[in-house]
Scaffold this active site. Structure first.
Site, short mmCIF file in Angstrom:
data_model
loop_
_atom_site.label_atom_id
_atom_site.label_comp_id
_atom_site.label_asym_id
_atom_site.label_seq_id
_atom_site.Cartn_x
_atom_site.Cartn_y
_atom_site.Cartn_z
N ASP A 195 0.86 -1.18 0.00
CA ASP A 195 0.00 0.00 0.00
C ASP A 195 0.90 1.23 0.00
O ASP A 195 1.66 1.46 0.95
CB ASP A 195 -0.87 -0.05 1.27
CG ASP A 195 -2.01 0.96 1.21
OD1 ASP A 195 -1.86 1.97 0.49
OD2 ASP A 195 -3.02 0.75 1.90
N ASP A 242 -2.88 2.34 -6.13
CA ASP A 242 -1.83 2.40 -5.12
C ASP A 242 -1.72 1.17 -4.23
O ASP A 242 -1.03 1.21 -3.22
CB ASP A 242 -2.03 3.64 -4.25
CG ASP A 242 -3.36 3.61 -3.49
OD1 ASP A 242 -4.27 2.88 -3.91
OD2 ASP A 242 -3.48 4.32 -2.49
N GLU A 243 -2.40 0.10 -4.59
CA GLU A 243 -2.29 -1.12 -3.78
C GLU A 243 -2.17 -2.34 -4.68
O GLU A 243 -2.72 -2.35 -5.78
CB GLU A 243 -3.56 -1.32 -2.93
CG GLU A 243 -3.75 -0.31 -1.83
CD GLU A 243 -4.98 -0.63 -0.98
OE1 GLU A 243 -5.36 -1.81 -0.91
OE2 GLU A 243 -5.54 0.31 -0.40
#
Length: 449
Positions: free
Chosen positions: A25, A119-120
């Site tokens: 993350d 973003d993960e």
DNA sequence: TCTGGGGTCCTAGGACCC
DNA sequence: TCTGGGGTCCTAGGACCC
């Protein structure tokens, strides 16, 4: 680079079978990218989000978080909490660039990964068994590469399944404690011995799939903690939250999560929506917006080589109530004219009691181009539509022959050039009608056999 | 405090077919 | 005249995630 250590500091790195799932993350992703691109922002409270009048915060730097600024918070509230907050509008192309680089780094470790947003990612490490890859070492290497090559910080979680990997990455994060930035561990592994202990400390709201509504429901049932869910049987739970969520939550509460890492999740819908600075009033303004939205959706469809059978619109009124309307065709479309015609017709079926703060246009039910049969426009028998369809058609004024639409669009383009294309209203007035899902029937005067 | 935009999935009900 | 069940497709709304 911040120090990386597992919270439970295992003397030994587990095997990929003990810690098969990894979750990464990126920290404050959008805000961090903005700061990288403009170093004068470094150390300042920065947020990416919508305008103060009607926006929310999408991402906040840790300096901003010190003031209590959080994602999904209305921008006005954020400004009140942090008067010096620098709010930037967001440059999603740029974030996508960074996201691609992020995925590239992950892919160097394993191709078995699944992005969640920009973003993960989740990654399944099991295919690395024979390479003798060690999860914690791999996670630390990942953090170094992401930091060195992208200039971004991230947290990495390791666990037996997605549930624990994600909970671990959350725990790995830098946290703000009493106004000070505190390093997280960077990499956290939830070893099997820790699993129950972790779950026992967690509110149900921390579980994936439990948002404000479900959390309130569970609270009311006297089940505010994950440990409470173990006490209740799944059937009872299902009677309150539905069978699907009940099964998921019950499994989570027992530490089980059978969700797999899906490498190529197919896209199922493409849409575009917008909240207007000033709410729209009346159909004319809505039609203009619907056209613009349809064009965006059409471009995206063509960009991805997809054709959609279902077009939906979403309307949110000033009182925050909303409606959706959708129409499924027997064939797929991908151009703005077809989409606009349908979006406009759907719009016409909505009663405008209030002014409109948001309008959205979406396309779904994708089919393969090769399966898209749209050639028989002329010479089909004019079977009578069934009562329901007829009612729909009448009420929504739609019935078009696809090719007729296409031909007309091509004509307009040929005549006036791409920039000055005609409008959906004009197409509709020319006598064409939309076709609906079951069969082809009813046609405007210009295309009747 | 007043609520974005990109999506996914679930539920329930109605129509229709066999 | 009263009464079926299962499966599929579509629509509308809601909750959730990042």
């Amino acid at each position: 680079m911040k120090p990386s250590a597992a919270l439970n500091s295992p003397s030994e790195d587990p095997s990929v079978d003990e810690a098969p799932l990894l979750h990464v993350d990126l920290d404050a992703f959008f805000a961090s990218v903005e700061i990288l691109d403009d170093p004068t922002l470094l150390g300042k409270p920065v947020a990416v989000g919508g305008p103060a009048s009607r926006g929310v915060v999408a991402s906040a730097s840790y300096e901003a978080r010190r003031f209590g600024v959080r994602s999904a918070m209305p921008t006005v509230v954020a400004r009140r909490l942090c008067p010096n907050l620098i709010v930037l509008p967001g440059r999603f192309d740029r974030y996508e660039d960074y996201s691609r680089q992020f995925h590239h780094v992950i892919r160097d470790l394993t191709p078995d990964f699944e992005p969640l947003g920009l973003d993960e990612v989740f990654a399944d490490l099991r295919s690395l068994r024979l390479l003798n890859v060690r999860p914690i070492a791999a996670a630390q290497a990942l953090r170094h590469r992401i930091n060195n090559e992208l200039g971004l910080e991230c947290g990495v979680g390791l666990g037996r399944n997605k549930l624990f990997a994600k909970l671990a990455s959350k725990k790995s994060k830098p946290r703000v404690v009493q106004g000070n930035l505190v390093d997280g561990a960077g990499v956290v592994w939830v070893s099997p011995e820790l699993e129950v202990q972790w779950l026992n400390e967690l509110p149900v709201r921390a579980l994936w799939g439990v948002g404000p509504a479900t959390a309130a429901k569970l609270e009311k049932l006297g089940l505010p903690w994950v440990r409470d869910l173990v006490q209740i049987d799944e059937k009872t739970l299902a009677s309150h939250v539905g069978p699907s969520l009940a099964a998921t939550l019950w499994a989570f509460a027992h530490g089980e999560d059978n969700r797999e890492v899906v490498v190529d999740r197919p896209v199922k819908s493409i849409g575009h929506e917008q909240t207007f600075l000033r709410s729209l009033q009346g159909m004319d303004e809505l039609v203009v917006a619907a056209r613009a939205h349809s064009a965006v959706v059409a471009r995206a469809l063509r960009g991805q080589g997809r054709v959609a059978r279902t077009i939906s619109i979403v309307v949110r009124f000033d009182d925050f109530t909303g409606v959706t309307r959708s129409q499924t065709l027997s064939f797929g479309i991908d151009d703005e004219f077809a989409i606009t015609v349908i979006a406009e017709a759907l719009l016409a079926s909505i009663e405008l009691a209030h002014s409109v703060r948001l309008l959205g246009v979406h396309a779904s039910s994708f089919i393969e181009r090769s399966e898209n049969q749209m050639q028989l426009t002329f010479g089909f028998e004019a079977t009578s539509p069934n009562a329901r369809e007829r009612a729909q058609l009448v009420s929504r004024e739609r019935q078009i022959s696809y090719e007729a639409l296409r031909d007309a669009v091509d004509d307009v383009r040929d005549k006036f050039g791409r920039a000055s294309v005609g409008t959906a209203s004009e197409l509709r007035e020319s006598g064409m009608e939309i076709e609906t899902q079951r069969g082809r029937h009813a046609f405007g005067p210009e295309v009747s056999p």
